[in-house]
Design an enzyme around this catalytic site. Structure first.
Site, PDB file in Angstrom:
ATOM      1  N   LYS A 125     -16.072  48.512  55.566  1.00  0.00           N
ATOM      2  CA  LYS A 125     -16.039  48.875  56.985  1.00  0.00           C
ATOM      3  C   LYS A 125     -15.942  47.682  57.928  1.00  0.00           C
ATOM      4  O   LYS A 125     -15.827  47.874  59.148  1.00  0.00           O
ATOM      5  CB  LYS A 125     -17.243  49.751  57.337  1.00  0.00           C
ATOM      6  CG  LYS A 125     -17.298  51.055  56.551  1.00  0.00           C
ATOM      7  CD  LYS A 125     -16.087  51.940  56.787  1.00  0.00           C
ATOM      8  CE  LYS A 125     -16.125  53.191  55.939  1.00  0.00           C
ATOM      9  NZ  LYS A 125     -14.888  53.989  56.047  1.00  0.00           N
ATOM     10  N   ASP A 126     -15.938  46.458  57.402  1.00  0.00           N
ATOM     11  CA  ASP A 126     -15.659  45.301  58.277  1.00  0.00           C
ATOM     12  C   ASP A 126     -14.264  45.422  58.865  1.00  0.00           C
ATOM     13  O   ASP A 126     -14.003  45.058  60.010  1.00  0.00           O
ATOM     14  CB  ASP A 126     -15.706  43.986  57.485  1.00  0.00           C
ATOM     15  CG  ASP A 126     -17.114  43.553  57.167  1.00  0.00           C
ATOM     16  OD1 ASP A 126     -18.061  44.286  57.507  1.00  0.00           O
ATOM     17  OD2 ASP A 126     -17.261  42.470  56.562  1.00  0.00           O
TER      18      ASP A 126
END
Ligand code: MET
Length: 303
Positions: free
Chosen positions: A42-43
């Site tokens: 999810k970065d």
């Protein structure tokens, strides 16, 4: 490798061949997303949500970012928001791991908990209520923001194609929470391999296969509503995996491959192995390992 900042470390993660006996002499490869600087897949999304918010003029100077999350998207958003000194409030159902909440705070975000029994839907409602109260605030809302599948279409999918040196991919298997990783990556891979099967993974207790909704220990995947992004693709199959099965593979990955993988990775591996039974001999299956077990030690992931 010399880098100027952690943002340059997002993406271009390794693709690992899983040394497990796969039915029908097929192969399973897993994209190791725990190697991102914020520790998860999810970065990529955090960066994309902040960049799009700025591009559409929704994020200006000092805009408060508010996002409902199981944790990893929150960490990604907090990381990305830091470079613009934006205040961040993350709304997290209280059941999710302590470590993820500590990491969000370490990055400077404020964490607001909602009751576990209200699930992610409760967190979405609370985020919207906060947005009403706070002037100059913005909710990127991963569950419906087109930047979500789009960033996986632009990055994760092409990376996998490149990692495999144009070797044919027969199936892509990935968990769904928001559905963004699964849908965006599927679109990119099917552009190159139109016959590729798209299979998503959910924990028992999620609703995609029509099973009754109930709590589960697997974090970060599992839905209370069909992700709106699913309209963009044809989903060939949903694999529903029990907590026990996912945790067995988490354990197997540590003991046999020296890999610290979280419970949604265990579920992804279990689903990939099940799928191999139904695919032709010598198929190539690609999956995603979203994060590391290290952020679930307080949840007794190994004991
Ligand atoms: N994995 C995403 C997050 O961390 C979506 C979770 S919805 C169960 O926010």
């Amino acid at each position: 490798m010399l880098v100027d900042n952690v943002y340059q470390l997002i993406g271009r993660t390794p693709l690992l061949k899983i040394n497990i006996q796969v039915p029908k002499h097929s192969r399973i490869y897993a994209k190791l997303e725990m190697f991102n600087p914020g520790g998860s897949v999810k970065d990529r999304l955090g960066m994309a949500l902040i960049q799009r918010g700025r591009a559409i003029g929704a994020i200006k100077e000092n805009t408060t970012i508010i996002e409902p999350t199981a944790g990893n998207t929150g960490i990604g958003v907090a990381l990305a928001a830091q470079q613009y000194q934006l205040p961040v409030k993350l709304v997290v159902p209280e059941k999710f791991s302590f470590e993820k909440q500590v990491l969000m705070r370490a990055l400077g975000a404020q964490v607001i908990n909602t009751p576990a029994e209200q699930g992610i839907t409760g967190a979405i409602k609370k985020a919207q209520a906060l947005h009403e109260e706070i002037s100059n605030s913005y909710v990127p809302l991963q569950f419906q923001n087109p930047a979500n599948p789009d960033v996986y279409y632009r990055t994760l999918g092409p990376e996998i194609i490149q990692d495999l040196g144009n070797q044919q991919i027969d199936a892509f298997v990935a968990g769904s929470g928001s559905g963004g990783t699964f849908v965006g990556t599927t679109r990119a891979l099917q552009e190159k391999y139109p016959a590729m099967k798209a299979v998503t993974v959910e924990p028992e207790g999620s609703i995609l296969n029509g099973g009754p909704e109930h709590p589960h220990r697997i974090e970060g995947i599992g839905v209370e509503f069909v992700p709106p992004f699913f309209k963009q693709i044809h989903v060939d199959q949903v694999k529903t995996i029990s907590d026990d099965t996912a945790f067995q593979y988490v354990d197997w990955l540590a003991k046999n491959m020296g890999l610290f993988a979280g419970s949604s990775s265990g579920a992804a591996l279990a689903a990939s192995l099940q799928l191999a039974e139904d695919l032709p001999e010598k198929s190539t299956i690609v999956t995603v390992f979203p994060d590391s077990s290290e952020r679930y030690l307080s949840k007794h992931i190994y004991d």
